[in-house]
Design a protein around this motif. Sequence first.
Motif, short mmCIF file in Angstrom:
data_model
loop_
_atom_site.label_atom_id
_atom_site.label_comp_id
_atom_site.label_asym_id
_atom_site.label_seq_id
_atom_site.Cartn_x
_atom_site.Cartn_y
_atom_site.Cartn_z
N PRO A 48 -1.40 1.53 13.44
CA PRO A 48 -2.65 0.92 13.75
C PRO A 48 -2.68 -0.43 12.99
O PRO A 48 -2.16 -0.81 12.13
CB PRO A 48 -3.55 2.04 13.01
N GLN A 49 -3.58 -1.23 13.76
CA GLN A 49 -3.89 -2.72 13.23
C GLN A 49 -4.05 -2.79 11.76
O GLN A 49 -4.78 -2.13 10.84
CB GLN A 49 -5.18 -3.35 13.80
N GLY A 50 -3.06 -3.27 11.01
CA GLY A 50 -3.30 -3.89 9.58
C GLY A 50 -2.66 -2.64 8.63
O GLY A 50 -2.62 -3.01 7.63
N ALA A 51 -2.08 -1.63 9.25
CA ALA A 51 -1.72 -0.56 8.51
C ALA A 51 -0.13 -0.37 8.15
O ALA A 51 0.38 0.40 7.34
CB ALA A 51 -2.06 0.84 9.24
N ALA A 52 0.69 -1.38 8.68
CA ALA A 52 1.96 -1.41 8.20
C ALA A 52 2.27 -1.50 7.04
O ALA A 52 1.65 -2.35 6.30
CB ALA A 52 2.70 -2.41 9.21
N LEU A 53 3.22 -0.75 6.32
CA LEU A 53 3.52 -0.88 5.13
C LEU A 53 4.58 -2.04 4.66
O LEU A 53 5.68 -2.15 5.21
CB LEU A 53 4.24 0.35 4.52
N LEU A 54 4.30 -3.09 3.86
CA LEU A 54 5.13 -4.29 3.46
C LEU A 54 5.71 -4.11 2.04
O LEU A 54 5.33 -3.12 1.68
CB LEU A 54 4.23 -5.41 3.78
N ARG A 55 6.68 -5.07 1.88
CA ARG A 55 7.53 -4.93 0.76
C ARG A 55 6.74 -5.41 -0.30
O ARG A 55 6.89 -5.32 -1.63
CB ARG A 55 8.57 -5.59 0.69
N GLY A 56 5.56 -6.36 -0.32
CA GLY A 56 5.13 -7.35 -1.04
C GLY A 56 3.79 -6.81 -1.72
O GLY A 56 3.19 -7.37 -2.58
N GLY A 62 -1.74 3.98 4.03
CA GLY A 62 -2.91 3.99 3.36
C GLY A 62 -2.67 4.76 2.00
O GLY A 62 -3.57 4.76 1.12
N ILE A 63 -1.51 5.01 1.64
CA ILE A 63 -1.28 5.63 0.33
C ILE A 63 -0.14 4.47 -0.48
O ILE A 63 -0.75 4.23 -1.42
CB ILE A 63 -0.57 7.00 0.29
N ALA A 64 0.84 4.19 0.18
CA ALA A 64 2.11 3.38 -0.52
C ALA A 64 1.41 2.04 -0.81
O ALA A 64 0.67 1.46 0.22
CB ALA A 64 3.14 3.56 0.13
N SER A 65 1.64 1.42 -1.76
CA SER A 65 1.24 -0.09 -1.79
C SER A 65 2.38 -1.03 -1.42
O SER A 65 2.11 -2.21 -0.84
CB SER A 65 1.00 -0.44 -3.36
N ALA A 66 3.59 -0.45 -1.24
CA ALA A 66 4.78 -1.07 -0.71
C ALA A 66 5.81 -0.27 -0.47
O ALA A 66 5.82 0.87 -0.91
CB ALA A 66 5.28 -2.28 -1.73
N ALA A 67 6.72 -0.46 0.55
CA ALA A 67 7.77 0.22 1.03
C ALA A 67 8.92 -0.37 1.54
O ALA A 67 8.51 -1.50 2.10
CB ALA A 67 7.21 1.44 1.89
N LEU A 68 10.06 -0.07 1.28
CA LEU A 68 11.35 -0.26 2.21
C LEU A 68 12.10 1.14 2.25
O LEU A 68 11.99 1.92 1.69
CB LEU A 68 11.92 -1.53 1.70
N ASP A 69 13.11 0.81 3.04
CA ASP A 69 14.23 1.77 3.20
C ASP A 69 15.48 1.30 2.19
O ASP A 69 15.83 0.31 2.15
CB ASP A 69 14.53 2.32 4.72
N ALA A 102 3.02 3.36 -5.35
CA ALA A 102 1.74 3.61 -5.13
C ALA A 102 1.07 3.81 -6.39
O ALA A 102 1.53 3.93 -7.43
CB ALA A 102 1.70 5.06 -4.24
N ASP A 103 -0.44 3.77 -6.16
CA ASP A 103 -1.14 3.42 -7.60
C ASP A 103 -1.06 4.96 -7.95
O ASP A 103 -0.97 6.02 -7.30
CB ASP A 103 -2.76 3.46 -7.30
N ARG A 104 -1.30 5.32 -9.33
CA ARG A 104 -1.01 6.68 -9.91
C ARG A 104 -1.77 7.62 -9.37
O ARG A 104 -1.69 8.87 -9.46
CB ARG A 104 -0.88 6.65 -11.40
N GLY A 105 -3.18 7.35 -9.16
CA GLY A 105 -4.18 7.99 -8.58
C GLY A 105 -3.64 8.70 -7.18
O GLY A 105 -4.58 9.75 -6.93
#
Lengths: 318, 318
Positions: free
Chosen positions: B136-144, B201-208, B267-270
Motif C-alpha cells: 500500500p502507498q507509503g507502507a514499504a519497509l525501508l532500511r533507513g 506498520g510495525i517494523a521501523s526498518a528491515a532488510l533480508d 521496531a520500537d520496544r512497544g
Amino acid sequence: VHEQEIIERFFRAGPARHDVRVGIGDDAAVLVPPAGHELIVTTDTLVCGRHFLADAPAGSVGHKSLAANLSDLAAMGAEPAHACLALTIPGPDAAWLQGFADGFFALAARHEVALIGGNLARGPLSITVQAMGYAPQGAALLRGGARPGDRIFVTGALGDAALGLACLQGRRELSSEILTHCIGRLQEPTPRVEAGVALRGIASAALDISDGLAQDLGRLLSASGAGATVAVERLPLSPQFRQAMAGPDDYRFALAGGDDYELLFTADRGRLPEIARLGDRCGGITQIGHIETEPGLRLELDGARFPLDRSGYDHFSE
Amino acid sequence: VHEQEIIERFFRAGPARHDVRVGIGDDAAVLVPPAGHELIVTTDTLVCGRHFLADAPAGSVGHKSLAANLSDLAAMGAEPAHACLALTIPGPDAAWLQGFADGFFALAARHEVALIGGNLARGPLSITVQAMGYAPQGAALLRGGARPGDRIFVTGALGDAALGLACLQGRRELSSEILTHCIGRLQEPTPRVEAGVALRGIASAALDISDGLAQDLGRLLSASGAGATVAVERLPLSPQFRQAMAGPDDYRFALAGGDDYELLFTADRGRLPEIARLGDRCGGITQIGHIETEPGLRLELDGARFPLDRSGYDHFSE
C-alpha cells in the motif's frame, strides 16, 4: 573491490524520475505508477560471444543491453521509464565498466529511463536488463491484432547489422566505409521509441524485429491467425546496403538476419496518410506487403516467389 | 530445439493473475497495477559455481532463484505478484529444465507469483530473476528507519546454510542428518513473505540477510545513521546447528555466513507483544539487540566483546 563500491562508482547515474520513490540502495525499488496507465515489462539477456563479440566496445555493449529492451517496449507502444541491470562480469575492469556505464546511461538519458536497481555478480560476462514503461489503459500494441487487408510496415532499414556481422565473421567482404556503417547498426541499434508511442491507436499489431523479418512476421501472423504477402523488392535498405548488394540473394540479410531492432506493424490502409507523416518524423516507415486470410507468409520478388530456406535467427539454437 | 519450444514445454505454467493483461508471448507483459499501491521491484542473479554448486539439484536452483527475490520483496513488506525469468543454459537438457521449472513454479504457486516474461539464451549457466510485488502507498519497509532505542529482531534461524556449505566444501564435518538439514536450508531457503507483509506498520526498518547478519545489519545501520549492540548468545540457532556447534567460534556461521534469507528488522520496544504473536505464526522471531546513537556495530558474547574479523560474505569479491 566490493560490489558496493562498483555500484557507487559507476552506476549511481542517469535520470531521476518522480515516479521512483526508492531507487538503488534498498532491498528493492519502490515505484508509484501513474493512474490510468498499464505497466509494460520486458527482459533481455546479452551473452558475450553469442549476442555480442568479445572485443565489442564496452560502450556498445552498455548501449545494446538497454536498446534491446527499449525496442521491446517501443513495439508495445510504451513510454520507457525504468530499468534494472543484472551485470555478471569476470572481474572489476574499471575501464570496461566505465565504458559500459557511459553507453548505458547515454541511451537511458535520451529516453528518461531511471536505473532503479540491479545485481552485480562475478562470472562469465553476461548482461540481463529488465525495462519497464507505461501505456495508457488498453493502448498497448499487441501481436495478435492484424486483420486481412491491413498493410504491413517496417521502420528504418533492414539487414545492415547482419551484413556487418557477416563481414566481421569473414563471410563477406565490405569496404571500410560500409563496414563502419553496418557495425554501428549492429553494435548500437536505435530503439524506435518515438515511432512506437506514436503508433498507439494507429497500428493494429506490432512487434520488434530482432530475429529477422521473416521469423518475426511469422510470429505476428500466428498470433493474429492470418497470413501475408511481402514484396521483397520493397524492403527498406540503407544506401550503404544497396551499394554492397551483390544480387537478390542478399535480401536474405534483410529477411532473416537478426539484430535489426526495427518495428514491424500492421494498420488499416485508411491510416496511410498518418503513417507517412510519422515516417517523415521518425527515420522512415515503409509499406512492404499486406495481411491475407490464407495462413502462411508468401515472399515475392517482383511478383515471383522468393525462396527462403532459413526463416530467421534463433539465438538459442545457433 | 528452439527457444519457443522450450518456453512452451517448460515455462507456460504457474498461477494466472487478474492484474496480468498480457503475459508470456508478446514483446512484453502488460500489468494493471491496483490503485493505491506502490510497485516493489527487485532482481537477483545466481551464477553456477558461485551462488550454487554445479551439482545442485535443478529443482533447488529453480526454487532458490525465485526465493532470493521473494526474500527481497518480503524485506520491503511487499506481497509478491510477478516474476520475469532470464535463463541462460549451456544446452537444452530436458531433465534439468523440468526440475528447474518444477522448483520454480512450486514456490511461485505458494505465493501466487505469475511468471510474466523472460529470456532464454545459450551460454554459461546463470539465472536472473526479477520479481515485482505490491505494498500500500507509503507502507514499504525501508532500511533507513531504525532509531536509537529500537529493538533488533531476526526471523527463523541463522547459520545453517553457511555451515552446510562449509561441510560440502570439506571445511567441516557434519553428521548426515545435520548435513541434510543444513543443505535444505542452503539450497531451498524459505522467503519470509508472510512475516514481511505482517511487519508493515510495525517494523521501523528491515532488510533480508543474504550476506551475513553482521554485514547486512551494517547496511541497515548506515542507512539509518545509527549504531547497535548485538548479544551474540541470543542469535537464533536451529537445534541441528546447536548440536553441531564446536564452540563460540561457530557463531561466525550465523554472523557472517551468507545465504540465510531471514528478515532482519527493528521496531520500537512497544511493539514487542505484537512481534511475539507474529513470531508464533511465522516460524519464530528473536530479539537480538538494540539500536544506539553511537555509530558502529558492537558484538557481545555474554557481555564481553566478540571479535569478528570477516564482516560478511561478498559474492562479488570472493
